[in-house]
Write a protein that holds these residues in place. Structure first.
Motif, PDB file in Angstrom:
ATOM      1  N   ARG A 117     -87.408 -25.095  10.295  1.00  0.00           N
ATOM      2  CA  ARG A 117     -87.006 -24.967   8.894  1.00  0.00           C
ATOM      3  C   ARG A 117     -86.534 -23.545   8.594  1.00  0.00           C
ATOM      4  O   ARG A 117     -85.505 -23.345   7.937  1.00  0.00           O
ATOM      5  N   ALA A 118     -87.285 -22.556   9.063  1.00  0.00           N
ATOM      6  CA  ALA A 118     -86.899 -21.161   8.833  1.00  0.00           C
ATOM      7  C   ALA A 118     -85.580 -20.848   9.520  1.00  0.00           C
ATOM      8  O   ALA A 118     -84.722 -20.123   8.970  1.00  0.00           O
ATOM      9  N   TRP A 119     -85.391 -21.378  10.698  1.00  0.00           N
ATOM     10  CA  TRP A 119     -84.158 -21.142  11.454  1.00  0.00           C
ATOM     11  C   TRP A 119     -82.950 -21.747  10.730  1.00  0.00           C
ATOM     12  O   TRP A 119     -81.905 -21.099  10.582  1.00  0.00           O
ATOM     13  N   LEU A 120     -83.102 -22.973  10.273  1.00  0.00           N
ATOM     14  CA  LEU A 120     -82.000 -23.624   9.566  1.00  0.00           C
ATOM     15  C   LEU A 120     -81.660 -22.901   8.269  1.00  0.00           C
ATOM     16  O   LEU A 120     -80.483 -22.816   7.884  1.00  0.00           O
ATOM     17  N   ARG A 121     -82.669 -22.363   7.599  1.00  0.00           N
ATOM     18  CA  ARG A 121     -82.398 -21.577   6.390  1.00  0.00           C
ATOM     19  C   ARG A 121     -81.577 -20.339   6.730  1.00  0.00           C
ATOM     20  O   ARG A 121     -80.651 -19.966   6.000  1.00  0.00           O
ATOM     21  N   ARG A 122     -81.922 -19.674   7.823  1.00  0.00           N
ATOM     22  CA  ARG A 122     -81.179 -18.478   8.214  1.00  0.00           C
ATOM     23  C   ARG A 122     -79.749 -18.831   8.615  1.00  0.00           C
ATOM     24  O   ARG A 122     -78.804 -18.101   8.286  1.00  0.00           O
ATOM     25  N   LEU A 123     -79.572 -19.928   9.328  1.00  0.00           N
ATOM     26  CA  LEU A 123     -78.223 -20.346   9.703  1.00  0.00           C
ATOM     27  C   LEU A 123     -77.400 -20.691   8.464  1.00  0.00           C
ATOM     28  O   LEU A 123     -76.200 -20.358   8.378  1.00  0.00           O
ATOM     29  N   ASP A 124     -78.021 -21.347   7.504  1.00  0.00           N
ATOM     30  CA  ASP A 124     -77.324 -21.675   6.253  1.00  0.00           C
ATOM     31  C   ASP A 124     -76.893 -20.401   5.530  1.00  0.00           C
ATOM     32  O   ASP A 124     -75.764 -20.306   5.029  1.00  0.00           O
ATOM     33  N   ALA A 125     -77.791 -19.416   5.477  1.00  0.00           N
ATOM     34  CA  ALA A 125     -77.457 -18.140   4.826  1.00  0.00           C
ATOM     35  C   ALA A 125     -76.332 -17.413   5.546  1.00  0.00           C
ATOM     36  O   ALA A 125     -75.570 -16.642   4.925  1.00  0.00           O
ATOM     37  N   ALA A 126     -76.201 -17.659   6.851  1.00  0.00           N
ATOM     38  CA  ALA A 126     -75.142 -17.027   7.642  1.00  0.00           C
ATOM     39  C   ALA A 126     -73.822 -17.783   7.540  1.00  0.00           C
ATOM     40  O   ALA A 126     -72.826 -17.370   8.143  1.00  0.00           O
ATOM     41  N   GLY A 127     -73.831 -18.901   6.799  1.00  0.00           N
ATOM     42  CA  GLY A 127     -72.599 -19.657   6.595  1.00  0.00           C
ATOM     43  C   GLY A 127     -72.358 -20.768   7.597  1.00  0.00           C
ATOM     44  O   GLY A 127     -71.281 -21.386   7.596  1.00  0.00           O
ATOM     45  N   VAL A 128     -73.332 -21.058   8.458  1.00  0.00           N
ATOM     46  CA  VAL A 128     -73.171 -22.135   9.433  1.00  0.00           C
ATOM     47  C   VAL A 128     -73.202 -23.483   8.707  1.00  0.00           C
ATOM     48  O   VAL A 128     -74.091 -23.746   7.898  1.00  0.00           O
ATOM     49  N   LYS A 129     -72.210 -24.322   9.006  1.00  0.00           N
ATOM     50  CA  LYS A 129     -72.138 -25.654   8.411  1.00  0.00           C
ATOM     51  C   LYS A 129     -72.588 -26.698   9.426  1.00  0.00           C
ATOM     52  O   LYS A 129     -72.521 -26.479  10.634  1.00  0.00           O
ATOM     53  N   PHE A 130     -73.035 -27.838   8.915  1.00  0.00           N
ATOM     54  CA  PHE A 130     -73.499 -28.913   9.776  1.00  0.00           C
ATOM     55  C   PHE A 130     -72.756 -30.202   9.433  1.00  0.00           C
ATOM     56  O   PHE A 130     -72.513 -30.496   8.266  1.00  0.00           O
ATOM     57  N   ALA A 131     -72.414 -30.937  10.468  1.00  0.00           N
ATOM     58  CA  ALA A 131     -71.805 -32.254  10.309  1.00  0.00           C
ATOM     59  C   ALA A 131     -72.597 -33.230  11.175  1.00  0.00           C
ATOM     60  O   ALA A 131     -72.441 -33.253  12.402  1.00  0.00           O
ATOM     61  N   PHE A 132     -73.470 -34.004  10.545  1.00  0.00           N
ATOM     62  CA  PHE A 132     -74.315 -34.944  11.268  1.00  0.00           C
ATOM     63  C   PHE A 132     -73.630 -36.306  11.371  1.00  0.00           C
ATOM     64  O   PHE A 132     -72.596 -36.556  10.756  1.00  0.00           O
ATOM     65  N   ARG A 133     -74.233 -37.158  12.191  1.00  0.00           N
ATOM     66  CA  ARG A 133     -73.665 -38.479  12.490  1.00  0.00           C
ATOM     67  C   ARG A 133     -72.241 -38.357  13.020  1.00  0.00           C
ATOM     68  O   ARG A 133     -71.376 -39.192  12.735  1.00  0.00           O
ATOM     69  N   HIS A 134     -72.012 -37.319  13.785  1.00  0.00           N
ATOM     70  CA  HIS A 134     -70.749 -37.102  14.465  1.00  0.00           C
ATOM     71  C   HIS A 134     -71.008 -37.179  15.974  1.00  0.00           C
ATOM     72  O   HIS A 134     -71.564 -36.248  16.560  1.00  0.00           O
ATOM     73  N   ARG A 135     -70.640 -38.293  16.580  1.00  0.00           N
ATOM     74  CA  ARG A 135     -70.842 -38.474  18.021  1.00  0.00           C
ATOM     75  C   ARG A 135     -69.578 -38.061  18.752  1.00  0.00           C
ATOM     76  O   ARG A 135     -68.508 -38.618  18.546  1.00  0.00           O
ATOM     77  N   TRP A 136     -69.739 -37.049  19.620  1.00  0.00           N
ATOM     78  CA  TRP A 136     -68.578 -36.526  20.364  1.00  0.00           C
ATOM     79  C   TRP A 136     -68.155 -37.511  21.438  1.00  0.00           C
ATOM     80  O   TRP A 136     -68.971 -37.981  22.235  1.00  0.00           O
ATOM     81  N   LEU A 137     -66.848 -37.802  21.481  1.00  0.00           N
ATOM     82  CA  LEU A 137     -66.299 -38.751  22.443  1.00  0.00           C
ATOM     83  C   LEU A 137     -65.440 -38.092  23.509  1.00  0.00           C
ATOM     84  O   LEU A 137     -65.045 -38.747  24.479  1.00  0.00           O
ATOM     85  N   GLY A 138     -65.125 -36.818  23.318  1.00  0.00           N
ATOM     86  CA  GLY A 138     -64.241 -36.124  24.249  1.00  0.00           C
ATOM     87  C   GLY A 138     -63.103 -35.464  23.489  1.00  0.00           C
ATOM     88  O   GLY A 138     -63.288 -34.980  22.366  1.00  0.00           O
ATOM     89  N   TRP A 139     -61.938 -35.452  24.110  1.00  0.00           N
ATOM     90  CA  TRP A 139     -60.773 -34.807  23.506  1.00  0.00           C
ATOM     91  C   TRP A 139     -59.667 -35.838  23.285  1.00  0.00           C
ATOM     92  O   TRP A 139     -59.523 -36.795  24.066  1.00  0.00           O
ATOM     93  N   ASP A 140     -58.863 -35.631  22.237  1.00  0.00           N
ATOM     94  CA  ASP A 140     -57.707 -36.497  22.062  1.00  0.00           C
ATOM     95  C   ASP A 140     -56.540 -35.957  22.880  1.00  0.00           C
ATOM     96  O   ASP A 140     -56.677 -34.965  23.608  1.00  0.00           O
ATOM     97  N   GLU A 141     -55.392 -36.574  22.778  1.00  0.00           N
ATOM     98  CA  GLU A 141     -54.250 -36.192  23.601  1.00  0.00           C
ATOM     99  C   GLU A 141     -53.775 -34.779  23.304  1.00  0.00           C
ATOM    100  O   GLU A 141     -53.196 -34.111  24.159  1.00  0.00           O
ATOM    101  N   GLY A 142     -54.027 -34.307  22.110  1.00  0.00           N
ATOM    102  CA  GLY A 142     -53.603 -32.956  21.741  1.00  0.00           C
ATOM    103  C   GLY A 142     -54.650 -31.888  22.005  1.00  0.00           C
ATOM    104  O   GLY A 142     -54.460 -30.721  21.644  1.00  0.00           O
ATOM    105  N   GLY A 143     -55.771 -32.276  22.590  1.00  0.00           N
ATOM    106  CA  GLY A 143     -56.832 -31.317  22.895  1.00  0.00           C
ATOM    107  C   GLY A 143     -57.841 -31.134  21.784  1.00  0.00           C
ATOM    108  O   GLY A 143     -58.743 -30.294  21.886  1.00  0.00           O
ATOM    109  N   GLY A 144     -57.713 -31.909  20.704  1.00  0.00           N
ATOM    110  CA  GLY A 144     -58.687 -31.825  19.626  1.00  0.00           C
ATOM    111  C   GLY A 144     -59.987 -32.519  19.987  1.00  0.00           C
ATOM    112  O   GLY A 144     -60.019 -33.420  20.848  1.00  0.00           O
ATOM    113  N   LEU A 145     -61.067 -32.114  19.364  1.00  0.00           N
ATOM    114  CA  LEU A 145     -62.377 -32.715  19.596  1.00  0.00           C
ATOM    115  C   LEU A 145     -62.450 -34.039  18.845  1.00  0.00           C
ATOM    116  O   LEU A 145     -62.256 -34.094  17.633  1.00  0.00           O
ATOM    117  N   LEU A 146     -62.724 -35.102  19.563  1.00  0.00           N
ATOM    118  CA  LEU A 146     -62.725 -36.435  18.988  1.00  0.00           C
ATOM    119  C   LEU A 146     -64.160 -36.888  18.718  1.00  0.00           C
ATOM    120  O   LEU A 146     -65.002 -36.863  19.615  1.00  0.00           O
TER     121      LEU A 146
END
Length: 413
Positions: A117-146
């Motif tokens: 909890r303390a760590w996540l608070r510090r990351l939030d204060a540092a501007g780190v954003k979170f995107a949950f329920r995002h399952r990484w599948l690899g890269w698309d044809e253009g090299g983007g993260l899919l």
């Protein structure tokens, strides 16, 4: 790094990923952490359920030796972020640590949740954003993260990416090892995933299983080949597990996978010389039952006596008929026939992963510039006792610093 326009994507919200995110955010990068689960640090919280063992207090040379074949690859990262630095980091989050009687290091709160909890608070204060329920599948044809998300596929373009997706143990907590497919498609060498710090199966008799399931074997020494460890193990319904078993899991696993079985030698009274035991067992037992005699003369627990009975039955001999000298030798060399390895989904950690030859000195994948890897994705294993988390934190720091260098070079070009 002077440019905050550079975006770093961290894939995996465990200790390695969060540490990489912290390093990158402190360096001025715009950081987003992506994870397939609904929240951060799920396996980290599970690891701390019985007491969060952050690291170990033993001298660094002894500490590094715990990583065995991987030690040369992990040495620089751990020396740059050693156990004392990890303890300072925890204290800066308001979670001071203490050294237990075994040399293991724990937060004084003992649990993982206050630290996370303390760590996540510090990351939030540092501007780190979170995107949950995002399952990484690899890269698309253009090299983007899919990513697969509840709202459908999503492609993210990042200037640097840190992969910290864990191994393949406890898949319900997010570490399922499916990341091997997109990396293998890039030609990246990946050692097969195998259970580490796991339990093992033993064909106990029904009598032994029913009576001693869940019982601890305390103060024992276990030997397989040239490897001996002392501590405690637990009898389970299907076999044996516990800290002492985990310390020898690599040797046991490799023997079982190579030969189909392994023989584990148990010293029930490792501090007693055979001559001393023989003298004790040569005394008259009078009207005592044989079990009571063993309990008093050799100071054996009921489960220890039961283990002796198992060995005697397998060998076709009567335990009570053994000469004192033979019984004394058996007490400190009880054979247990290991027949299998517990499933990887129930292992504490995994062996195998991305070969270190695929990484440069900054933990960047040579075949995919700008993509870094850390934590249990890499091909290393270590026993429990703080070594697993220490290497995860340290490689997270190393990958984060490597990604910062990459971003700085891109900003300057």
């Amino acid at each position: 790094m002077s440019s905050t326009a550079k975006h770093a994507a961290i894939i995996g919200a465990g200790p390695a990923g969060l540490m990489a995110a912290e390093v990158l955010a402190q360096g001025g990068a715009s950081v987003t952490v992506y994870d397939a689960m609904p929240s951060a640090g799920r396996k980290f919280l599970m690891a701390g359920r019985g007491g969060l063992n952050l690291t170990h207090s033993e001298p660094l040379p002894d500490f590094l030796a715990r990583y065995r074949e991987a030690m040369p690859h992990l040495k620089a990262a751990i020396e740059a972020f050693p156990p004392d630095t990890l303890r300072d980091w925890s204290e800066a989050l308001g979670q001071p640590t203490f050294v237990g009687s075994s040399g293991r290091v724990f937060p004084k709160a003992f649990k993982a949740s206050p630290l996370l909890r303390a760590w996540l608070r510090r990351l939030d204060a540092a501007g780190v954003k979170f995107a949950f329920r995002h399952r990484w599948l690899g890269w698309d044809e253009g090299g983007g993260l899919l990513f697969a998300t509840p709202d459908g596929p999503r492609v993210i373009n990042a200037d640097a990416t840190v992969l910290a997706l864990g191994g393949a143990s406890w898949p319900r907590l997010g570490s399922d090892g499916v990341w091997t497919a997109p990396l293998a498609a890039k030609g990246i060498a990946i050692a097969p995933m195998r259970p580490s710090n796991s339990g093992f199966t033993v064909d106990w008799s029904d009598i032994f299983r029913d009576r001693f399931e869940g019982q601890p074997l305390k103060g024992i020494a276990l030997t397989i080949g040239t490897h001996t460890e002392r501590g405690e193990a637990i009898v389970t319904r299907t076999g044996i597990e516990g800290g002492l078993i985990y310390a020898l899991s690599a040797e046991l696993r490799d023997a079982v996978l190579a030969k189909g079985m392994a023989t584990l030698s148990v010293a029930l009274r490792p501090d007693f010389a055979v001559a001393d035991l023989t003298a004790r067992l040569s005394a008259s037992r009078g009207k005592q039952s044989f079990s009571n005699f063993l309990r008093k003369a050799a100071q054996l627990s009921p489960v220890g006596i039961g283990l002796l009975q198992e060995a005697a039955v397998i060998s076709g001999r009567s335990l009570a008929s053994l000469p004192a000298a033979d019984l004394a030798e058996l007490i400190n060399a009880v054979p247990i026939r290991i027949t299998g390895v517990a499933p990887i989904a129930r292992a504490i950690s995994t062996a195998g992963g991305i070969a270190f030859d695929e990484l440069d000195g900054n933990y960047m994948l040579r075949r995919v510039p700008g993509v870094f890897a850390a934590g249990e994705m890499l091909d290393w294993e270590a026993p429990t006792g703080g070594y697993l988390l220490q290497a995860s934190f340290a490689t997270g720091v190393a990958a984060g610093k490597g990604a910062l260098r990459w971003l700085s070079q891109r900003a300057a070009s």
